[in-house]
Design a protein around this motif. Structure first.
Motif, PDB file in Angstrom:
ATOM      1  N   GLN A  34       0.910  -1.057  -0.199  1.00  0.00           N
ATOM      2  CA  GLN A  34       0.124  -0.125   0.109  1.00  0.00           C
ATOM      3  C   GLN A  34       0.817   1.131  -0.016  1.00  0.00           C
ATOM      4  OE1 GLN A  34      -3.456   0.398  -0.254  1.00  0.00           O
ATOM      5  NE2 GLN A  34      -2.994   2.611  -0.270  1.00  0.00           N
ATOM      6  N   ILE A  35       0.852   2.237  -1.050  1.00  0.00           N
ATOM      7  CA  ILE A  35       1.579   3.248  -1.067  1.00  0.00           C
ATOM      8  C   ILE A  35       0.891   4.344  -1.254  1.00  0.00           C
ATOM      9  CG2 ILE A  35       3.380   4.402  -2.577  1.00  0.00           C
ATOM     10  CD1 ILE A  35       3.777   1.451  -3.804  1.00  0.00           C
ATOM     11  N   PHE A  40       5.522  10.275  -5.524  1.00  0.00           N
ATOM     12  CA  PHE A  40       5.424  11.665  -5.184  1.00  0.00           C
ATOM     13  C   PHE A  40       4.387  12.440  -5.785  1.00  0.00           C
ATOM     14  CE2 PHE A  40       9.740  10.168  -4.254  1.00  0.00           C
ATOM     15  CZ  PHE A  40       9.864  10.125  -3.009  1.00  0.00           C
ATOM     16  N   LYS A  41       3.536  12.005  -6.141  1.00  0.00           N
ATOM     17  CA  LYS A  41       2.255  12.895  -6.540  1.00  0.00           C
ATOM     18  C   LYS A  41       0.849  12.311  -5.568  1.00  0.00           C
ATOM     19  CE  LYS A  41       3.363  11.528 -11.357  1.00  0.00           C
ATOM     20  NZ  LYS A  41       3.045  10.836 -12.530  1.00  0.00           N
ATOM     21  N   ASP A  42      -0.202  13.130  -5.791  1.00  0.00           N
ATOM     22  CA  ASP A  42      -1.207  13.181  -4.878  1.00  0.00           C
ATOM     23  C   ASP A  42      -2.084  12.115  -4.870  1.00  0.00           C
ATOM     24  OD1 ASP A  42      -2.840  13.555  -2.753  1.00  0.00           O
ATOM     25  OD2 ASP A  42      -3.826  15.356  -4.015  1.00  0.00           O
ATOM     26  N   GLU A  43      -1.721  10.805  -4.940  1.00  0.00           N
ATOM     27  CA  GLU A  43      -2.361   9.511  -5.263  1.00  0.00           C
ATOM     28  C   GLU A  43      -2.026   8.530  -4.353  1.00  0.00           C
ATOM     29  OE1 GLU A  43      -1.472   9.123  -9.369  1.00  0.00           O
ATOM     30  OE2 GLU A  43      -0.042   7.418  -8.879  1.00  0.00           O
ATOM     31  N   SER A  44      -2.586   7.491  -3.928  1.00  0.00           N
ATOM     32  CA  SER A  44      -2.656   6.155  -3.517  1.00  0.00           C
ATOM     33  C   SER A  44      -2.804   5.105  -4.091  1.00  0.00           C
ATOM     34  CB  SER A  44      -3.246   6.226  -2.093  1.00  0.00           C
ATOM     35  OG  SER A  44      -2.902   7.297  -1.197  1.00  0.00           O
ATOM     36  N   VAL A  45      -1.992   3.973  -4.001  1.00  0.00           N
ATOM     37  CA  VAL A  45      -2.043   2.833  -4.837  1.00  0.00           C
ATOM     38  C   VAL A  45      -1.909   1.681  -4.049  1.00  0.00           C
ATOM     39  CG1 VAL A  45       0.001   2.730  -5.922  1.00  0.00           C
ATOM     40  CG2 VAL A  45      -1.764   1.967  -6.962  1.00  0.00           C
ATOM     41  N   THR A  46      -2.729   0.610  -4.215  1.00  0.00           N
ATOM     42  CA  THR A  46      -2.089  -0.870  -3.736  1.00  0.00           C
ATOM     43  C   THR A  46      -1.700  -1.497  -5.036  1.00  0.00           C
ATOM     44  OG1 THR A  46      -4.168  -0.639  -2.435  1.00  0.00           O
ATOM     45  CG2 THR A  46      -2.999  -2.899  -2.844  1.00  0.00           C
ATOM     46  N   LYS A  47      -0.255  -2.131  -4.680  1.00  0.00           N
ATOM     47  CA  LYS A  47       0.214  -2.860  -5.824  1.00  0.00           C
ATOM     48  C   LYS A  47       0.627  -4.132  -5.474  1.00  0.00           C
ATOM     49  CE  LYS A  47       2.878   1.139  -7.958  1.00  0.00           C
ATOM     50  NZ  LYS A  47       3.998   1.576  -8.394  1.00  0.00           N
ATOM     51  N   VAL A  48       0.514  -5.160  -6.193  1.00  0.00           N
ATOM     52  CA  VAL A  48       1.365  -6.348  -6.140  1.00  0.00           C
ATOM     53  C   VAL A  48       2.657  -6.352  -6.708  1.00  0.00           C
ATOM     54  CG1 VAL A  48       1.425  -8.897  -6.619  1.00  0.00           C
ATOM     55  CG2 VAL A  48      -0.747  -7.626  -5.864  1.00  0.00           C
ATOM     56  N   ASN A  49       3.696  -6.209  -6.227  1.00  0.00           N
ATOM     57  CA  ASN A  49       5.104  -6.052  -6.844  1.00  0.00           C
ATOM     58  C   ASN A  49       5.868  -7.491  -6.908  1.00  0.00           C
ATOM     59  OD1 ASN A  49       5.236  -3.410  -7.333  1.00  0.00           O
ATOM     60  ND2 ASN A  49       5.441  -2.855  -5.188  1.00  0.00           N
ATOM     61  N   SER A  50       6.648  -7.563  -7.955  1.00  0.00           N
ATOM     62  CA  SER A  50       7.542  -8.735  -8.082  1.00  0.00           C
ATOM     63  C   SER A  50       8.795  -8.143  -7.767  1.00  0.00           C
ATOM     64  CB  SER A  50       7.447  -9.240  -9.428  1.00  0.00           C
ATOM     65  OG  SER A  50       8.506 -10.271  -9.827  1.00  0.00           O
ATOM     66  N   LYS A 358       6.693  13.203   0.605  1.00  0.00           N
ATOM     67  CA  LYS A 358       6.667  11.928   1.455  1.00  0.00           C
ATOM     68  C   LYS A 358       6.032  10.824   0.887  1.00  0.00           C
ATOM     69  CE  LYS A 358       7.368  14.330   6.065  1.00  0.00           C
ATOM     70  NZ  LYS A 358       6.790  15.751   5.385  1.00  0.00           N
ATOM     71  N   LYS A 359       7.092   9.682   0.394  1.00  0.00           N
ATOM     72  CA  LYS A 359       6.017   8.435  -0.228  1.00  0.00           C
ATOM     73  C   LYS A 359       6.281   7.157   0.872  1.00  0.00           C
ATOM     74  CE  LYS A 359       8.342   5.836  -3.047  1.00  0.00           C
ATOM     75  NZ  LYS A 359       8.760   5.264  -4.219  1.00  0.00           N
ATOM     76  N   THR A 360       5.071   6.792   1.238  1.00  0.00           N
ATOM     77  CA  THR A 360       5.109   6.004   2.420  1.00  0.00           C
ATOM     78  C   THR A 360       4.419   4.466   1.952  1.00  0.00           C
ATOM     79  OG1 THR A 360       4.376   7.636   4.084  1.00  0.00           O
ATOM     80  CG2 THR A 360       4.022   5.496   4.780  1.00  0.00           C
ATOM     81  N   THR A 361       5.196   3.414   2.373  1.00  0.00           N
ATOM     82  CA  THR A 361       5.239   2.085   1.973  1.00  0.00           C
ATOM     83  C   THR A 361       4.519   1.283   3.029  1.00  0.00           C
ATOM     84  OG1 THR A 361       6.471   2.527  -0.289  1.00  0.00           O
ATOM     85  CG2 THR A 361       5.808   0.156   0.613  1.00  0.00           C
ATOM     86  N   ILE A 362       3.725   0.395   3.045  1.00  0.00           N
ATOM     87  CA  ILE A 362       3.349  -0.581   3.895  1.00  0.00           C
ATOM     88  C   ILE A 362       3.280  -1.875   3.145  1.00  0.00           C
ATOM     89  CG2 ILE A 362       1.558  -1.364   5.708  1.00  0.00           C
ATOM     90  CD1 ILE A 362       0.994   1.539   6.387  1.00  0.00           C
ATOM     91  N   GLY A 363       3.815  -2.864   3.276  1.00  0.00           N
ATOM     92  CA  GLY A 363       3.838  -4.120   2.678  1.00  0.00           C
ATOM     93  C   GLY A 363       3.834  -5.361   3.393  1.00  0.00           C
ATOM     94  N   LEU A 364       3.220  -6.449   2.947  1.00  0.00           N
ATOM     95  CA  LEU A 364       3.375  -7.916   3.353  1.00  0.00           C
ATOM     96  C   LEU A 364       3.716  -8.520   2.222  1.00  0.00           C
ATOM     97  CD1 LEU A 364       0.217  -8.037   5.307  1.00  0.00           C
ATOM     98  CD2 LEU A 364       2.251  -8.001   6.396  1.00  0.00           C
ATOM     99  N   GLY A 365       4.817  -9.662   2.553  1.00  0.00           N
ATOM    100  CA  GLY A 365       5.370 -10.456   1.282  1.00  0.00           C
ATOM    101  C   GLY A 365       5.633 -11.775   1.701  1.00  0.00           C
ATOM    102  N   MET A 366       6.216 -12.562   0.811  1.00  0.00           N
ATOM    103  CA  MET A 366       6.720 -13.897   0.740  1.00  0.00           C
ATOM    104  C   MET A 366       7.814 -13.877  -0.245  1.00  0.00           C
ATOM    105  SD  MET A 366       4.620 -17.657   0.355  1.00  0.00           S
ATOM    106  CE  MET A 366       5.973 -19.192   0.424  1.00  0.00           C
ATOM    107  N   GLU A 367       8.819 -14.694   0.336  1.00  0.00           N
ATOM    108  CA  GLU A 367      10.047 -15.056  -0.627  1.00  0.00           C
ATOM    109  C   GLU A 367      10.309 -16.606  -0.424  1.00  0.00           C
ATOM    110  OE1 GLU A 367      13.772 -12.461  -0.550  1.00  0.00           O
ATOM    111  OE2 GLU A 367      14.616 -14.300   0.175  1.00  0.00           O
TER     112      GLU A 367
END
Length: 370
Positions: A34-35, A40-50, A358-367
């Motif tokens: 969740q970003i 650095f724009k006025d937007e929030s987005v949920t991403k699945v990142n590889s 300020k760009k903030t990231t909260i993430g959960l992942g698996m490796e």
């Protein structure tokens, strides 16, 4: 007797086949992030990142009692099917000769020695799309057309020397057609390299080198590395492909010998500037940076806690300095040697933008490694 000879022959062939077989390896690293203030724009987005997921083959084959052929070919894998991690993107790959206990000579494309001088204890969120220190620092480069030489760590009691030579493979002249006569005309390319005077058409147009030291008895690892005329990126101005000289010093200390089992501290300092001060509009371009990290593997548990702070200041004559900070915390839950679950919370801050800085990231992942 014939049966015994046949069995021995089959066993020998099986052993040779096993020795010649390459090792398939890889890593799949996926996060749900969740970003806030994405880009650095006025937007929030949920991403699945590889996060730099990859697959590769590698191997080592004996040629003589002391010499072996070594090879590796690695490709990026887009685990999420989108984003910057393109399927089958070229990563590290080389072929070379290894002299047991002495040195290895490699030819191909692989990470610069300035990049590898920062190990897991300095770049503790390595590969994470939003928290990898490449978001801040110059020098995180993979070089093509290189010849590398690496001494074995055991040769000098933990001290190792590495150097690679990059060939620019750039023509000194270009040929075009004269629009009037139709004849070939030669045009000299005297300054085709950004940040460096002259052309790049010889041996060792770029050099990357490092000296590393490791002493497990004291929990100490350290490195001094340099890039010279190596193309790099300055994040503060989104400048890429600038031929750069950079010096990096790294170190880490595992405090287990001191009785603090599981606690490891890391640090990094570096400076980078164009090889020649010729970047149009960016006279005096220079980046100074540092980073501090900490990791604590809680004894007798599968949990490791992590924290980092990395800061870079970029200077240009006649302009305000630009500061780029990256900081974050995380926790790993190591299921086994191959798999881990993890969570991260991080923020990147830039000071040259009034709003959305300020760009903030909260993430959960698996490796998963294989």
């Amino acid at each position: 007797m014939k049966k015994l000879l046949l069995a021995a022959t089959v066993a020998t062939l099986a052993m040779n086949a096993a020795q010649a077989a390459p090792t398939l390896y890889g890593k799949l690293n996926v996060t749900l992030d969740q970003i806030d203030k994405n880009g650095f724009k006025d937007e929030s987005v949920t991403k699945v990142n590889s996060n730099a997921s990859r697959i590769g083959v590698k191997g080592e084959e004996k040629l003589t009692d002391s010499l072996s052929a070594v090879y590796l070919a690695e490709w990026g894998v887009s685990t999420d099917g989108a984003g910057s991690d393109a399927d089958w993107g070229m990563r590290n790959r080389f072929v070379g000769i290894k002299s047991d206990g002495i040195a290895t000579l490699k030819i191909g494309q692989f990470d610069s020695y300035l990049k590898t001088a920062a190990g897991n204890n300095q770049d503790i969120f390595n590969d994470h799309t939003e928290l990898d220190m490449t978001k801040v620092l110059a020098g995180e480069d993979r070089l093509s057309n290189v010849i590398g030489f690496e001494t074995d760590k055991k040769l000098l009691g933990g001290l190792a020397f590495n150097i690679m030579f990059q060939q620019g493979e750039q023509n000194e002249n270009a040929t075009t057609k004269d629009p009037v006569t139709g004849k070939d005309v030669t045009i000299p390319l005297t300054n085709a390299a950004v940040g460096q005077k002259g052309s790049r058409n010889g041996f060792g147009d770029g050099i990357s080198t490092s000296i590393t030291y490791e002493n497990k008895d004291f929990g100490l690892a350290a490195a001094v590395a340099g890039n010279f005329a190596v193309a790099s990126k300055y994040n503060a101005y989104s400048l890429s492909g600038v031929y750069t000289d950079a010096i990096r010093v790294t170190g880490s200390l595992d405090l287990k010998p001191a009785g603090l089992d599981g606690l490891v501290l890391g640090g990094l300092w570096q400076t980078a500037q164009p090889t020649d001060d010729t970047v149009t509009g960016f006279k005096g371009l220079k980046e100074n940076a540092f980073g501090v990290t900490g990791a604590y593997a809680i004894p007798s548990t599968p949990i490791k806690l992590k924290a980092e702070y990395i800061s870079a200041k970029t200077e240009v004559d006649g302009k305000e300095d630009r500061k780029n900070d990256l900081y974050g915390v995380g926790a790993d839950y190591q299921i086994n040697k191959q798999a881990r679950f993890y969570g991260v919370v991080g923020q990147q801050k830039i000071d040259w933008q009034k709003d959305n800085d300020k760009k903030t990231t909260i993430g959960l992942g698996m490796e998963y490694n294989f």
